[in-house]
Design a protein around this motif. Sequence first.
Motif, PDB file in Angstrom:
ATOM      1  N   PHE A  35      -5.363  14.091   8.285  1.00 23.04           N
ATOM      2  CA  PHE A  35      -4.730  13.453   7.131  1.00 23.04           C
ATOM      3  C   PHE A  35      -3.322  12.991   7.487  1.00 23.04           C
ATOM      4  O   PHE A  35      -2.917  11.878   7.159  1.00 23.04           O
ATOM      5  CB  PHE A  35      -4.680  14.396   5.931  1.00 23.04           C
ATOM      6  N   GLY A  36      -2.581  13.828   8.175  1.00 21.98           N
ATOM      7  CA  GLY A  36      -1.224  13.453   8.579  1.00 21.98           C
ATOM      8  C   GLY A  36      -1.204  12.265   9.517  1.00 21.98           C
ATOM      9  O   GLY A  36      -0.322  11.405   9.421  1.00 21.98           O
ATOM     10  N   ALA A  37      -2.171  12.201  10.413  1.00 18.28           N
ATOM     11  CA  ALA A  37      -2.223  11.086  11.359  1.00 18.28           C
ATOM     12  C   ALA A  37      -2.576   9.770  10.675  1.00 18.28           C
ATOM     13  O   ALA A  37      -2.045   8.715  11.020  1.00 18.28           O
ATOM     14  CB  ALA A  37      -3.234  11.378  12.469  1.00 18.28           C
ATOM     15  N   ALA A  39      -2.591   9.167   7.044  1.00 16.46           N
ATOM     16  CA  ALA A  39      -1.776   8.857   5.870  1.00 16.46           C
ATOM     17  C   ALA A  39      -0.278   8.975   6.137  1.00 16.46           C
ATOM     18  O   ALA A  39       0.519   8.472   5.346  1.00 16.46           O
ATOM     19  CB  ALA A  39      -2.159   9.769   4.712  1.00 16.46           C
ATOM     20  N   GLY A  40       0.096   9.613   7.222  1.00 19.39           N
ATOM     21  CA  GLY A  40       1.521   9.785   7.529  1.00 19.39           C
ATOM     22  C   GLY A  40       2.315   8.506   7.579  1.00 19.39           C
ATOM     23  O   GLY A  40       3.420   8.429   7.008  1.00 19.39           O
ATOM     24  N   PRO A  41       1.815   7.466   8.228  1.00 23.22           N
ATOM     25  CA  PRO A  41       2.569   6.212   8.266  1.00 23.22           C
ATOM     26  C   PRO A  41       2.831   5.623   6.879  1.00 23.22           C
ATOM     27  O   PRO A  41       3.833   4.932   6.676  1.00 23.22           O
ATOM     28  CB  PRO A  41       1.676   5.277   9.089  1.00 23.22           C
ATOM     29  N   ALA A  42       1.977   5.906   5.918  1.00 26.05           N
ATOM     30  CA  ALA A  42       2.188   5.406   4.558  1.00 26.05           C
ATOM     31  C   ALA A  42       3.440   6.019   3.946  1.00 26.05           C
ATOM     32  O   ALA A  42       4.117   5.388   3.135  1.00 26.05           O
ATOM     33  CB  ALA A  42       0.976   5.721   3.686  1.00 26.05           C
ATOM     34  N   TYR A  43       3.755   7.241   4.335  1.00 31.14           N
ATOM     35  CA  TYR A  43       4.939   7.909   3.797  1.00 31.14           C
ATOM     36  C   TYR A  43       6.179   7.643   4.651  1.00 31.14           C
ATOM     37  O   TYR A  43       7.298   7.681   4.151  1.00 31.14           O
ATOM     38  CB  TYR A  43       4.688   9.407   3.683  1.00 31.14           C
ATOM     39  N   LEU A  44       5.974   7.401   5.938  1.00 31.08           N
ATOM     40  CA  LEU A  44       7.117   7.197   6.827  1.00 31.08           C
ATOM     41  C   LEU A  44       7.678   5.775   6.788  1.00 31.08           C
ATOM     42  O   LEU A  44       8.894   5.587   6.836  1.00 31.08           O
ATOM     43  CB  LEU A  44       6.723   7.533   8.271  1.00 31.08           C
ATOM     44  N   PHE A  45       6.804   4.784   6.729  1.00 28.35           N
ATOM     45  CA  PHE A  45       7.246   3.408   6.890  1.00 28.35           C
ATOM     46  C   PHE A  45       7.302   2.604   5.604  1.00 28.35           C
ATOM     47  O   PHE A  45       7.776   1.475   5.604  1.00 28.35           O
ATOM     48  CB  PHE A  45       6.349   2.683   7.908  1.00 28.35           C
ATOM     49  N   GLY A  46       6.817   3.135   4.516  1.00 28.76           N
ATOM     50  CA  GLY A  46       6.890   2.453   3.236  1.00 28.76           C
ATOM     51  C   GLY A  46       6.202   1.106   3.190  1.00 28.76           C
ATOM     52  O   GLY A  46       6.821   0.100   2.835  1.00 28.76           O
ATOM     53  N   PRO A  47       4.908   1.039   3.526  1.00 26.18           N
ATOM     54  CA  PRO A  47       4.194  -0.244   3.466  1.00 26.18           C
ATOM     55  C   PRO A  47       3.970  -0.671   2.011  1.00 26.18           C
ATOM     56  O   PRO A  47       4.245   0.098   1.088  1.00 26.18           O
ATOM     57  CB  PRO A  47       2.871   0.059   4.154  1.00 26.18           C
ATOM     58  N   GLY A  59      -7.289   8.573   4.588  1.00 25.89           N
ATOM     59  CA  GLY A  59      -6.938   9.882   5.135  1.00 25.89           C
ATOM     60  C   GLY A  59      -7.580  11.017   4.366  1.00 25.89           C
ATOM     61  O   GLY A  59      -8.052  11.995   4.954  1.00 25.89           O
ATOM     62  N   THR A  60      -7.636  10.875   3.045  1.00 23.71           N
ATOM     63  CA  THR A  60      -8.259  11.907   2.217  1.00 23.71           C
ATOM     64  C   THR A  60      -9.756  12.009   2.493  1.00 23.71           C
ATOM     65  O   THR A  60     -10.292  13.106   2.680  1.00 23.71           O
ATOM     66  CB  THR A  60      -8.015  11.602   0.724  1.00 23.71           C
ATOM     67  N   VAL A  61     -10.426  10.872   2.521  1.00 26.78           N
ATOM     68  CA  VAL A  61     -11.880  10.879   2.767  1.00 26.78           C
ATOM     69  C   VAL A  61     -12.180  11.440   4.156  1.00 26.78           C
ATOM     70  O   VAL A  61     -13.069  12.285   4.317  1.00 26.78           O
ATOM     71  CB  VAL A  61     -12.459   9.460   2.601  1.00 26.78           C
ATOM     72  N   LEU A  62     -11.453  10.989   5.158  1.00 26.14           N
ATOM     73  CA  LEU A  62     -11.694  11.492   6.522  1.00 26.14           C
ATOM     74  C   LEU A  62     -11.387  12.982   6.633  1.00 26.14           C
ATOM     75  O   LEU A  62     -12.101  13.714   7.327  1.00 26.14           O
ATOM     76  CB  LEU A  62     -10.870  10.697   7.525  1.00 26.14           C
ATOM     77  N   ALA A  63     -10.341  13.437   5.960  1.00 26.03           N
ATOM     78  CA  ALA A  63      -9.991  14.861   6.006  1.00 26.03           C
ATOM     79  C   ALA A  63     -11.095  15.712   5.385  1.00 26.03           C
ATOM     80  O   ALA A  63     -11.448  16.771   5.917  1.00 26.03           O
ATOM     81  CB  ALA A  63      -8.665  15.102   5.299  1.00 26.03           C
ATOM     82  N   VAL A  64     -11.659  15.256   4.279  1.00 27.66           N
ATOM     83  CA  VAL A  64     -12.750  15.999   3.640  1.00 27.66           C
ATOM     84  C   VAL A  64     -13.981  16.040   4.551  1.00 27.66           C
ATOM     85  O   VAL A  64     -14.617  17.094   4.715  1.00 27.66           O
ATOM     86  CB  VAL A  64     -13.102  15.389   2.262  1.00 27.66           C
ATOM     87  N   VAL A  65     -14.300  14.917   5.164  1.00 28.25           N
ATOM     88  CA  VAL A  65     -15.457  14.864   6.059  1.00 28.25           C
ATOM     89  C   VAL A  65     -15.250  15.784   7.259  1.00 28.25           C
ATOM     90  O   VAL A  65     -16.154  16.540   7.646  1.00 28.25           O
ATOM     91  CB  VAL A  65     -15.729  13.410   6.513  1.00 28.25           C
ATOM     92  N   VAL A  66     -14.073  15.755   7.855  1.00 25.76           N
ATOM     93  CA  VAL A  66     -13.788  16.617   9.006  1.00 25.76           C
ATOM     94  C   VAL A  66     -13.813  18.085   8.593  1.00 25.76           C
ATOM     95  O   VAL A  66     -14.336  18.933   9.324  1.00 25.76           O
ATOM     96  CB  VAL A  66     -12.434  16.235   9.651  1.00 25.76           C
ATOM     97  N   PHE A  67     -13.272  18.398   7.428  1.00 24.61           N
ATOM     98  CA  PHE A  67     -13.290  19.774   6.937  1.00 24.61           C
ATOM     99  C   PHE A  67     -14.723  20.288   6.827  1.00 24.61           C
ATOM    100  O   PHE A  67     -15.060  21.354   7.347  1.00 24.61           O
ATOM    101  CB  PHE A  67     -12.592  19.860   5.574  1.00 24.61           C
TER     102      PHE A  67
END
Length: 94
Positions: A35-37, A39-47, A59-67
Motif C-alpha cells: 500500500f505504501g509503495a 499509494a505513497g506517491p499520492a501523499y508525497l507529491f500531491g497529484p 493500493g487498497t485493492v492490491l493490499a487486500v489481495v496480497v493480505f
Amino acid sequence: MDTHGERRTQGERDAITIEIGYALCSAVFAAAVLFGAVAGPAYLFGPPPGVRSLLVGSGTVLAVVVFLARVVSVLVRFDRGSRSGRPDPTSPDS
C-alpha cells in the motif's frame, strides 16, 4: 478433532495458534508495504485528485489481495506440512 477423529495434542493446538499469528502479522506487513509503495506517491507529491484517488484505490485493492493471498498461502503450507509429518495409522510400518 481433526479429519481422522483423533484429538489434537496441546502442542499441535499451540503450533496452529502460532502459525495463524504468523500468517496474520506477515500479511499485514506485506499489505502495508505494498500500500505504501502504490499509494505513497499520492501523499508525497500531491497529484491531481483523480490520480490521487486512483493510486489510493489501487493500493487498497492490491493490499487486500496480497493480505488474503499471504494468509492463505501460509496456512495451506502449514496444513500440508503438518499432514505429512504424521504417521499413517493404516501403514504396515506404524
